[in-house]
Design a protein around this motif. Sequence first.
Motif, mmCIF file in Angstrom:
data_model
loop_
_atom_site.group_PDB
_atom_site.id
_atom_site.type_symbol
_atom_site.label_atom_id
_atom_site.label_comp_id
_atom_site.label_asym_id
_atom_site.label_seq_id
_atom_site.Cartn_x
_atom_site.Cartn_y
_atom_site.Cartn_z
ATOM 1 N N THR A 1 34.141 36.817 85.536
ATOM 2 C CA THR A 1 35.299 37.706 85.427
ATOM 3 C C THR A 1 36.258 37.283 84.315
ATOM 4 O O THR A 1 36.702 38.122 83.520
ATOM 5 C CB THR A 1 36.049 37.794 86.769
ATOM 6 N N LEU A 2 36.597 36.028 84.237
ATOM 7 C CA LEU A 2 37.560 35.602 83.219
ATOM 8 C C LEU A 2 37.005 35.789 81.815
ATOM 9 O O LEU A 2 37.759 36.125 80.887
ATOM 10 C CB LEU A 2 37.972 34.152 83.458
ATOM 11 N N ALA A 3 35.703 35.602 81.639
ATOM 12 C CA ALA A 3 35.093 35.864 80.340
ATOM 13 C C ALA A 3 35.174 37.350 80.003
ATOM 14 O O ALA A 3 35.426 37.726 78.847
ATOM 15 C CB ALA A 3 33.641 35.390 80.325
ATOM 16 N N VAL A 4 34.966 38.204 81.001
ATOM 17 C CA VAL A 4 35.064 39.647 80.796
ATOM 18 C C VAL A 4 36.491 40.026 80.409
ATOM 19 O O VAL A 4 36.714 40.833 79.496
ATOM 20 C CB VAL A 4 34.619 40.409 82.055
ATOM 21 N N VAL A 5 37.470 39.430 81.079
ATOM 22 C CA VAL A 5 38.874 39.703 80.755
ATOM 23 C C VAL A 5 39.176 39.288 79.320
ATOM 24 O O VAL A 5 39.859 39.993 78.568
ATOM 25 C CB VAL A 5 39.802 38.974 81.743
ATOM 26 N N ALA A 6 38.653 38.152 78.902
ATOM 27 C CA ALA A 6 38.946 37.609 77.578
ATOM 28 C C ALA A 6 38.202 38.323 76.459
ATOM 29 O O ALA A 6 38.750 38.564 75.379
ATOM 30 C CB ALA A 6 38.625 36.115 77.542
ATOM 31 N N GLU A 7 36.936 38.685 76.705
ATOM 32 C CA GLU A 7 36.072 39.186 75.632
ATOM 33 C C GLU A 7 35.706 40.656 75.763
ATOM 34 O O GLU A 7 35.221 41.258 74.793
ATOM 35 C CB GLU A 7 34.773 38.378 75.586
ATOM 36 N N GLY A 8 35.894 41.222 76.939
ATOM 37 C CA GLY A 8 35.411 42.567 77.199
ATOM 38 C C GLY A 8 34.025 42.515 77.810
ATOM 39 O O GLY A 8 33.229 41.626 77.477
ATOM 40 N N ALA A 9 33.729 43.473 78.679
ATOM 41 C CA ALA A 9 32.464 43.444 79.422
ATOM 42 C C ALA A 9 31.254 43.517 78.505
ATOM 43 O O ALA A 9 30.278 42.784 78.683
ATOM 44 C CB ALA A 9 32.430 44.587 80.436
ATOM 45 N N GLN A 10 31.284 44.397 77.505
ATOM 46 C CA GLN A 10 30.094 44.601 76.695
ATOM 47 C C GLN A 10 29.755 43.409 75.825
ATOM 48 O O GLN A 10 28.627 43.261 75.366
ATOM 49 C CB GLN A 10 30.241 45.869 75.849
ATOM 50 N N SER A 11 30.719 42.529 75.597
ATOM 51 C CA SER A 11 30.446 41.303 74.854
ATOM 52 C C SER A 11 30.120 40.156 75.795
ATOM 53 O O SER A 11 29.078 39.503 75.662
ATOM 54 C CB SER A 11 31.655 40.930 73.983
ATOM 55 N N ALA A 12 30.982 39.928 76.777
ATOM 56 C CA ALA A 12 30.819 38.777 77.673
ATOM 57 C C ALA A 12 29.538 38.855 78.482
ATOM 58 O O ALA A 12 28.833 37.856 78.652
ATOM 59 C CB ALA A 12 32.025 38.665 78.606
ATOM 60 N N LEU A 13 29.189 40.043 78.966
ATOM 61 C CA LEU A 13 28.068 40.156 79.889
ATOM 62 C C LEU A 13 26.706 40.068 79.207
ATOM 63 O O LEU A 13 25.686 39.942 79.886
ATOM 64 C CB LEU A 13 28.189 41.444 80.694
ATOM 65 N N GLY B 1 30.671 47.139 83.434
ATOM 66 C CA GLY B 1 32.115 47.306 83.353
ATOM 67 C C GLY B 1 32.638 48.506 84.107
ATOM 68 O O GLY B 1 33.833 48.590 84.404
ATOM 69 N N ASN B 2 31.755 49.446 84.436
ATOM 70 C CA ASN B 2 32.141 50.646 85.180
ATOM 71 C C ASN B 2 31.561 50.667 86.594
ATOM 72 O O ASN B 2 31.551 51.710 87.240
ATOM 73 C CB ASN B 2 31.656 51.905 84.444
ATOM 74 N N SER B 3 31.095 49.533 87.061
ATOM 75 C CA SER B 3 30.310 49.520 88.301
ATOM 76 C C SER B 3 31.059 48.999 89.523
ATOM 77 O O SER B 3 30.427 48.649 90.523
ATOM 78 C CB SER B 3 29.032 48.698 88.089
ATOM 79 N N CYS B 4 32.390 48.978 89.478
ATOM 80 C CA CYS B 4 33.113 48.500 90.667
ATOM 81 C C CYS B 4 32.823 49.383 91.878
ATOM 82 O O CYS B 4 32.641 48.893 92.992
ATOM 83 C CB CYS B 4 34.609 48.410 90.394
ATOM 84 N N GLY B 5 32.746 50.696 91.661
ATOM 85 C CA GLY B 5 32.438 51.594 92.771
ATOM 86 C C GLY B 5 31.036 51.397 93.307
ATOM 87 O O GLY B 5 30.808 51.467 94.521
ATOM 88 N N MET B 6 30.093 51.121 92.411
ATOM 89 C CA MET B 6 28.719 50.879 92.852
ATOM 90 C C MET B 6 28.602 49.534 93.569
ATOM 91 O O MET B 6 27.795 49.393 94.499
ATOM 92 C CB MET B 6 27.768 50.935 91.664
ATOM 93 N N ALA B 7 29.403 48.557 93.165
ATOM 94 C CA ALA B 7 29.419 47.286 93.897
ATOM 95 C C ALA B 7 29.948 47.496 95.311
ATOM 96 O O ALA B 7 29.428 46.920 96.274
ATOM 97 C CB ALA B 7 30.267 46.257 93.154
ATOM 98 N N CYS B 8 30.967 48.352 95.455
ATOM 99 C CA CYS B 8 31.476 48.672 96.795
ATOM 100 C C CYS B 8 30.393 49.355 97.619
ATOM 101 O O CYS B 8 30.204 49.045 98.808
ATOM 102 C CB CYS B 8 32.708 49.567 96.690
ATOM 103 N N LEU B 9 29.676 50.296 96.995
ATOM 104 C CA LEU B 9 28.597 50.974 97.710
ATOM 105 C C LEU B 9 27.498 49.989 98.087
ATOM 106 O O LEU B 9 26.938 50.064 99.197
ATOM 107 C CB LEU B 9 28.031 52.097 96.837
ATOM 108 N N LYS B 10 27.179 49.079 97.196
ATOM 109 C CA LYS B 10 26.158 48.065 97.471
ATOM 110 C C LYS B 10 26.536 47.242 98.706
ATOM 111 O O LYS B 10 25.687 46.943 99.551
ATOM 112 C CB LYS B 10 26.019 47.161 96.247
ATOM 113 N N MET B 11 27.816 46.895 98.839
ATOM 114 C CA MET B 11 28.286 46.144 100.009
ATOM 115 C C MET B 11 28.149 46.970 101.275
ATOM 116 O O MET B 11 27.724 46.468 102.325
ATOM 117 C CB MET B 11 29.739 45.724 99.805
ATOM 118 N N ILE B 12 28.517 48.250 101.183
ATOM 119 C CA ILE B 12 28.426 49.139 102.350
ATOM 120 C C ILE B 12 26.976 49.284 102.809
ATOM 121 O O ILE B 12 26.668 49.184 104.003
ATOM 122 C CB ILE B 12 29.033 50.512 102.022
#
Length: 216
Positions: free
Chosen positions: A29-41, A63-74
Amino acid sequence: MRQRERVVVDARVTQRVPYFSQWETPDMTLAVVAEGAQSALLKDPLWAGSGATNVEEYARWAGNSCGMACLKMILAARTGEIVPTVDLALACKEYGGYVEEPDGKIKGLIYAPFVPFVKDRFGLNARVVTGISVADIGDILAQSEFFIASVHHSIRWPETEPPGRGGHLVLVTAVSANMIRFHNPSGHETATRENVELTLETFDRFFAGRGIAIDR
């Protein structure tokens, strides 16, 4: 600073909800915050677990998958099945839940198409909820099992003042008269990822007044 008061709720609700980050390596997460998802990941060593065909596809969708992560948990809580996050996103895209724009940017999660998507694919009864206050979430969870809430992503630092509300999704699993508990797909450490507990007042600073209820 973050409140540490215990939430007076049925602990069984959250104990059986597994946690998944929207990144395959949660500590990125901190790398994503610092560099952006498309670079850090692009440096995520576990990217293949996302279901993407290559690391570039993973970095673009995660970077757009927070909703899918929630669905994955459900889904994991309901069925024990663990569905890769990018697989979920691409399936949701077929229903219009995500839109790939000409410049390559991804728009979504779009709430309305998400409802038929999860009904058709997984038999989940979902409903879009808008124009509510944080105090209404308790009433929602009295009828529904989960609430996917729209918050500002800086909720991982609850002592800060967010520049806005919404734009990120977290999975709310329990609420009491004064506290709320949730899983955050982009928390930067365990305490801000799993079973995060905040006062309703603190949560309200980040909450956009909308989300998706998943009925029992």
